[in-house]
Design an enzyme around this catalytic site. Structure first.
Site, mmCIF file in Angstrom:
data_model
loop_
_atom_site.group_PDB
_atom_site.id
_atom_site.type_symbol
_atom_site.label_atom_id
_atom_site.label_comp_id
_atom_site.label_asym_id
_atom_site.label_seq_id
_atom_site.Cartn_x
_atom_site.Cartn_y
_atom_site.Cartn_z
ATOM 1 N N HIS A 348 0.812 -1.225 0.000
ATOM 2 C CA HIS A 348 0.000 0.000 0.000
ATOM 3 C C HIS A 348 0.844 1.272 0.000
ATOM 4 O O HIS A 348 0.304 2.380 0.114
ATOM 5 C CB HIS A 348 -0.900 0.036 1.232
ATOM 6 C CG HIS A 348 -1.939 -1.034 1.294
ATOM 7 N ND1 HIS A 348 -3.218 -0.889 0.817
ATOM 8 C CD2 HIS A 348 -1.876 -2.283 1.775
ATOM 9 C CE1 HIS A 348 -3.904 -1.995 1.031
ATOM 10 N NE2 HIS A 348 -3.111 -2.862 1.604
ATOM 11 N N LYS A 527 -7.931 13.899 4.876
ATOM 12 C CA LYS A 527 -7.037 12.732 4.846
ATOM 13 C C LYS A 527 -5.985 12.933 5.936
ATOM 14 O O LYS A 527 -5.897 14.000 6.512
ATOM 15 C CB LYS A 527 -6.365 12.580 3.468
ATOM 16 C CG LYS A 527 -5.696 13.860 2.984
ATOM 17 C CD LYS A 527 -5.234 13.752 1.535
ATOM 18 C CE LYS A 527 -6.379 13.804 0.543
ATOM 19 N NZ LYS A 527 -6.191 12.822 -0.550
ATOM 20 N N ARG A 528 -5.162 11.920 6.199
ATOM 21 C CA ARG A 528 -4.095 12.090 7.186
ATOM 22 C C ARG A 528 -3.182 13.216 6.728
ATOM 23 O O ARG A 528 -3.028 13.462 5.520
ATOM 24 C CB ARG A 528 -3.318 10.783 7.335
ATOM 25 C CG ARG A 528 -4.049 9.682 8.066
ATOM 26 C CD ARG A 528 -4.286 9.996 9.508
ATOM 27 N NE ARG A 528 -3.072 10.108 10.297
ATOM 28 C CZ ARG A 528 -2.643 9.174 11.165
ATOM 29 N NH1 ARG A 528 -3.326 8.038 11.312
ATOM 30 N NH2 ARG A 528 -1.550 9.334 11.871
ATOM 31 N N LYS A 533 1.037 14.480 0.874
ATOM 32 C CA LYS A 533 -0.365 14.778 0.508
ATOM 33 C C LYS A 533 -0.549 16.287 0.266
ATOM 34 O O LYS A 533 -1.565 16.732 -0.230
ATOM 35 C CB LYS A 533 -1.281 14.240 1.602
ATOM 36 C CG LYS A 533 -1.269 12.703 1.712
ATOM 37 C CD LYS A 533 -2.083 12.224 2.912
ATOM 38 C CE LYS A 533 -1.978 10.711 3.115
ATOM 39 N NZ LYS A 533 -2.867 9.912 2.248
ATOM 40 N N THR A 635 -8.470 6.601 -1.671
ATOM 41 C CA THR A 635 -9.834 6.074 -1.755
ATOM 42 C C THR A 635 -10.842 7.191 -1.490
ATOM 43 O O THR A 635 -11.963 7.166 -1.989
ATOM 44 C CB THR A 635 -10.026 4.924 -0.737
ATOM 45 O OG1 THR A 635 -9.444 5.311 0.506
ATOM 46 C CG2 THR A 635 -9.385 3.641 -1.230
ATOM 47 N N LYS A 639 -14.628 8.371 -3.269
ATOM 48 C CA LYS A 639 -15.854 8.702 -2.526
ATOM 49 C C LYS A 639 -16.397 10.065 -2.975
ATOM 50 O O LYS A 639 -17.599 10.235 -3.170
ATOM 51 C CB LYS A 639 -15.558 8.698 -1.018
ATOM 52 C CG LYS A 639 -15.154 7.337 -0.477
ATOM 53 C CD LYS A 639 -14.439 7.394 0.859
ATOM 54 C CE LYS A 639 -13.898 6.031 1.258
ATOM 55 N NZ LYS A 639 -12.987 6.079 2.435
HETATM 56 C C1 26W Z 1 4.586 0.856 9.761
HETATM 57 C C2 26W Z 1 3.702 2.050 9.845
HETATM 58 C C3 26W Z 1 2.702 2.071 8.713
HETATM 59 C C4 26W Z 1 1.348 1.982 8.996
HETATM 60 C C5 26W Z 1 0.425 2.020 7.943
HETATM 61 C C6 26W Z 1 3.145 2.165 7.416
HETATM 62 C C7 26W Z 1 2.216 2.196 6.351
HETATM 63 C C8 26W Z 1 0.878 2.115 6.649
HETATM 64 C C9 26W Z 1 -0.163 2.098 5.558
HETATM 65 C C10 26W Z 1 0.259 1.248 4.427
HETATM 66 C C11 26W Z 1 -0.400 3.448 5.070
HETATM 67 C C12 26W Z 1 -1.670 3.535 4.268
HETATM 68 O O1 26W Z 1 -2.737 3.628 4.821
HETATM 69 N N1 26W Z 1 -1.510 3.540 2.942
HETATM 70 C C13 26W Z 1 -2.635 3.931 2.123
HETATM 71 O O2 26W Z 1 -3.347 2.768 1.713
HETATM 72 C C14 26W Z 1 -4.507 3.099 0.965
HETATM 73 C C15 26W Z 1 -5.281 1.820 0.678
HETATM 74 O O3 26W Z 1 -4.639 1.074 -0.284
HETATM 75 C C16 26W Z 1 -4.150 3.869 -0.310
HETATM 76 O O4 26W Z 1 -5.332 4.232 -0.968
HETATM 77 C C17 26W Z 1 -3.317 5.096 0.021
HETATM 78 O O5 26W Z 1 -2.869 5.707 -1.170
HETATM 79 C C18 26W Z 1 -2.128 4.702 0.891
HETATM 80 O O6 26W Z 1 -1.410 5.850 1.335
#
Ligand code: 26W
Length: 800
Positions: A348, A527-528, A533, A635, A639
């Protein structure tokens, strides 16, 4: 189910399940009573689905995710069961405010952002498609922190969703597993036996996930940590109370709280303990269920498909190999083959800091047997692919992305651009060794929550225009396209959006004391908070527009309300500075008499799933402005498009596919492409050049540096200005001029109401492909090799 039946059920539960006299019941009591009455309607299809899966010996999908960003469940269940009208009328008959009852439920905020919410949308689609599946995760006592602002700064407080009865879970004491940690490995007659140094109990808590029209329900099984040893009474009797409670404390810590980072690998031992705790409990549970039906473990891949939601559950791979090899006695290579035919991995993010790497020392200390197996897996991969150059162990750490890739049947990205970049960058070598392993699965969102439930006005218009059936066949929205040229349809479409904006304006007035004009353009970025971003570029556009409005008050400016929403990881200082800047700019702009209603900045604290459901239906413009190549998919972008909000965005992530499907004429594109961005970064002083070429940008940065928005502390934003001038890795300066100019183009279209409404309606009509039902059908066909179970008409009241 009629209104009266539902009302009677509510009263029965209120009195007999909660022992509350209706005369003294609070909103919370009524909400729980309604939840129980609705939950009762889910149990039958739930049992029926489980029985059908067993009797049909159907292959199961297991979705392992450290995050499920569920939000509220009551309204979702009501909508999926078609009880909307009955519930509203039953509440009215009991003189209850339906909105108050619905919003009383706390969000289940068991996730950070995109990854967690995607998992929740996928569960809804798996049930709607009647695909036998389980979600596995952790039952955090505290989800994502509550955000409040103090003098514009983000303040975090522990989230506490469980400090009240949770209507949707069933505790399963009988489903508990001992999960070991530490200890050593004994080698005995060629076999390795792991003797953990300590253990905790993983206890199951099940939440039914009902699908559209109640035809099928799957299970979300969340693990809570419990001590293996009871309360130490002996210690207690000696008066050493804390020591007596210590085992309980130590155990509970594992599932106590969600890590609030969404892009930085904290690398903390507790995080790895969380990952192993839930991965091991899930693998145990999967194998217990499999061996209860089948006795040949070698046929596991025929009946089980496991999806790893990023690398966070990746340790499940070595755990599966361990059990097949150490406990079931399979030869190592055979154990690896069976595991890698069962496991699949979704990536992701390409952000280097988000790719998990665990130090070998920590892995060997916490999971000594697994570290040994990881070395053997790495060796097996080198042996079987002649890929000696590539290893999952590098400079003293285990690269979980590479390990997951090696042990996967299929690896996928989450948008076409992202999957392409995975092949060209992080996994280039592995893609060369396994050319058919990487496939793309572009993300999607569930239309039940993100259109039908959150935007009843638009849903009503859609059904009026094309009938029902679109709810689980979203590409039917395409039938709206011919209606866009009908002025009457456009008028009704505009009226729906206007009503949603008026509703939101009331809420903003009530909650934040800010009055906004519902006829202004609602320009939304939620978003975060993260530098890639580029919320910073958005607020620089606000500053430049504010400055221009003050400079040319006579111009016929298009009034705008800039709405922001989002949390920063507590340790991410720069993101927190950006939050403070947005709030400081809001203070100045919103109280500037020279501006009045022409520009307002609104930043409601504590953005979460429920707030997204409130903001998205009222949005005119969707801000998807990440540096190209950085947002894997997005995502929220889907929406907004579904809810009739055109996008201003870059060619990044799924924006590319949204633009392809809604049409270039219905998308406000700007900025460098991913390739151009990579090249631009190589240009010396690329930021300085861009600033020199854009007076608006130079002016905006000057405002930061002279403390226009921080009168008491002129240097407050010197650091941000310094990043922009001398680093600007995310190319805010290089893309600003194009962005700012494109915003003027947006103004021009917005002035022409008919043109705008047509554009908005076309976004809705042409976004059906971004349903998570389409995504799940694709995973089922291309990765899991499963087909939906044929089910008769479900327990859905619609049918009766
Ligand atoms: C290790 C810490 C950590 C925690 C969460 C690293 C990375 C993440 C996630 C992968 C971050 C995340 O939420 N990525 C998002 O995933 C969405 C679903 O596929 C995408 O639509 C977003 O573009 C992506 O940033």
């Amino acid at each position: 189910m009629t209104r009266d039946e539902l009302k009677a059920e509510m009263l029965r539960h209120l009195q007999y399940s909660f022992g509350k006299d209706p005369a003294h019941a609070q909103v919370r009591d009524w909400r729980m009573a309604l939840s129980m009455a609705v939950r009762d309607r889910i149990v039958e299809p739930w049992f029926a689905a489980t029985r059908a899966t067993y009797s049909g010996q159907h292959k199961r999908v297991y979705y392992l995710s450290l995050e499920f960003l569920i939000g509220r469940l009551l309204e979702d269940a009501i909508v999926n069961l078609g009880l909307g009208q009955a519930a509203r009328e039953a509440c009215a008959a009991l003189d209850l405010d339906f909105e108050a009852v619905m919003t009383d439920e706390p969000d289940a905020a068991l996730g950070n952002g995109g990854l967690g919410r995607l998992a929740a949308c996928f569960l809804d689609s798996l049930s709607t498609l009647s695909i036998p599946a389980h979600g596995y995760g952790i039952r955090y006592e505290h989800g994502l922190f509550k955000q409040s602002f103090h003098e514009g700064r983000q303040v975090e407080q522990a989230e506490d969703w469980l400090n009240q009865p949770h209507a949707w879970e069933f505790e399963r004491a009988e489903s508990s597993y001992e999960i070991g940690f530490w200890g050593e490995v004994e080698e005995k007659d060629g076999r390795a036996i792991w003797h953990p140094g300590d253990a905790v109990l993983a206890r199951a808590y099940d939440t039914p996930v009902i699908g559209w029209q109640g035809r099928w329900a799957n299970t979300l099984r969340l693990w809570g940590a419990k001590p293996t040893k009871l309360f130490d009474l002996a210690r207690f009797n000696t008066g050493d109370f804390t020591a007596a409670a210590q085992p309980e404390e130590a155990a509970r810590t594992i599932s106590r709280v969600l890590y609030p980072d969404d892009t930085t690998d904290a690398g903390r031992e507790l995080r790895l303990k969380q990952e192993y705790f839930f991965a091991a409990a899930s693998i145990r549970d999967i194998l217990r269920r499999y061996t209860s039906e089948y006795d040949d473990i070698r046929r596991l891949p025929h009946k089980v498909a496991i999806q790893l939601n990023d690398t966070h559950p990746a340790i499940a791979g070595p755990e599966l190999v361990r059990i097949l090899h150490d406990e079931h006695g399979l030869a190592f290579d055979e154990a690896v083959q069976i595991a890698s035919a069962t496991l699949n991995y979704t990536n992701h993010t390409l952000l280097p800091e988000a790719l998990e790497r665990w130090s070998e020392g920590l892995m060997r200390h916490l999971l000594p047997r697994h570290m040994r197996l990881i070395e053997q897996i790495d060796d097996w991969h080198a042996r079987t692919t002649k890929g000696r150059t590539l290893s999952a162990i590098d400079q003293g750490s285990v690269k979980m992305g590479e390990l997951s890739f090696m042990l996967a049947n299929r690896v996928n990205g989450v948008s076409a651009l992202h999957t392409g970049l995975m092949k060209k960058t992080v996994f280039a070598e592995l893609d060369r060794l396994h050319p058919d392993r990487i496939v793309n699965q572009t993300n999607g969102v569930t239309p039940r929550r993100w259109l039908l439930a959150c935007n009843p006005g638009l849903s009503g218009l859609v059904t009026e225009t094309i009938g029902t059936g679109w709810e689980d066949d979203l590409e039917r929205l395409g039938q709206l396209d011919p209606h866009v040229s009908d002025a009457g349809f456009r008028a009704r479409f505009a009226a729906v959006k206007r009503a949603n904006k008026a509703h939101l304006s009331d809420w903003i007035g009530r909650e934040m004391g800010i009055s906004v004009d519902p006829d202004a353009m609602f320009d939304v970025q939620i978003k975060r908070i993260h530098e890639y971003k580029r919320q910073l570029m958005n607020v620089l556009d606000v500053i430049a527009t504010w400055h221009a409005m003050r400079g040319e008050p006579g111009l016929d400016w298009v009034p705008r309300v800039k709405i922001f929403g989002g949390k920063a990881a507590p340790g991410y200082q720069t993101a927190k500075e950006i939050i403070r800047l947005i709030n400081d700019v809001a203070t100045v702009v919103n109280s500037d008499p020279a501006i009045g209603d022409r520009l307002k900045v609104v930043y409601p604290p504590n953005y979460n799933v429920s707030m997204a459901e409130r903001l998205i239906p009222a949005a005119d413009l969707s801000e998807q402005i990440s540096t190209a190549g950085k947002e894997a998919s997005g995502t929220g972008n889907m929406k907004f498009a579904l809810n009739g909000a055109p996008t201003i965005g870059t060619l990044d992530g799924a924006n590319v596919e949204i633009r392809e499907r809604v049409g270039a004429g219905n998308f406000f594109l700007f900025g460098l492409t991913a390739e151009e961005a990579m090249a631009r970064r190589e240009v010396p002083d690329h930021a300085g050049r861009a600033i020199a070429a854009s007076p608006e940008l130079a002016q905006a940065i000057a405002h930061l540096e002279r403390g226009t928005f921080s009168p008491g502390e002129p240097d407050r934003y010197r650091h941000l200005a310094q990043i922009l001038r001398h680093h600007d890795y995310f190319l805010v300066c290089s893309d600003f001029a194009a962005y700012h100019a494109k915003q003027r183009a947006v103004d021009a279209v917005f002035r022409d109401r008919d043109a705008w409404v047509a554009m908005a309606a076309r976004n809705t009509a042409r976004s059906g492909w971004f349903s998570s039902d389409r995504t799940i059908r694709s995973y089922a066909a291309e990765i899991w090799d499963v087909t939906p179970v044929e089910v008769g008409p479900g327990a859905c009241v619609l049918a009766s």
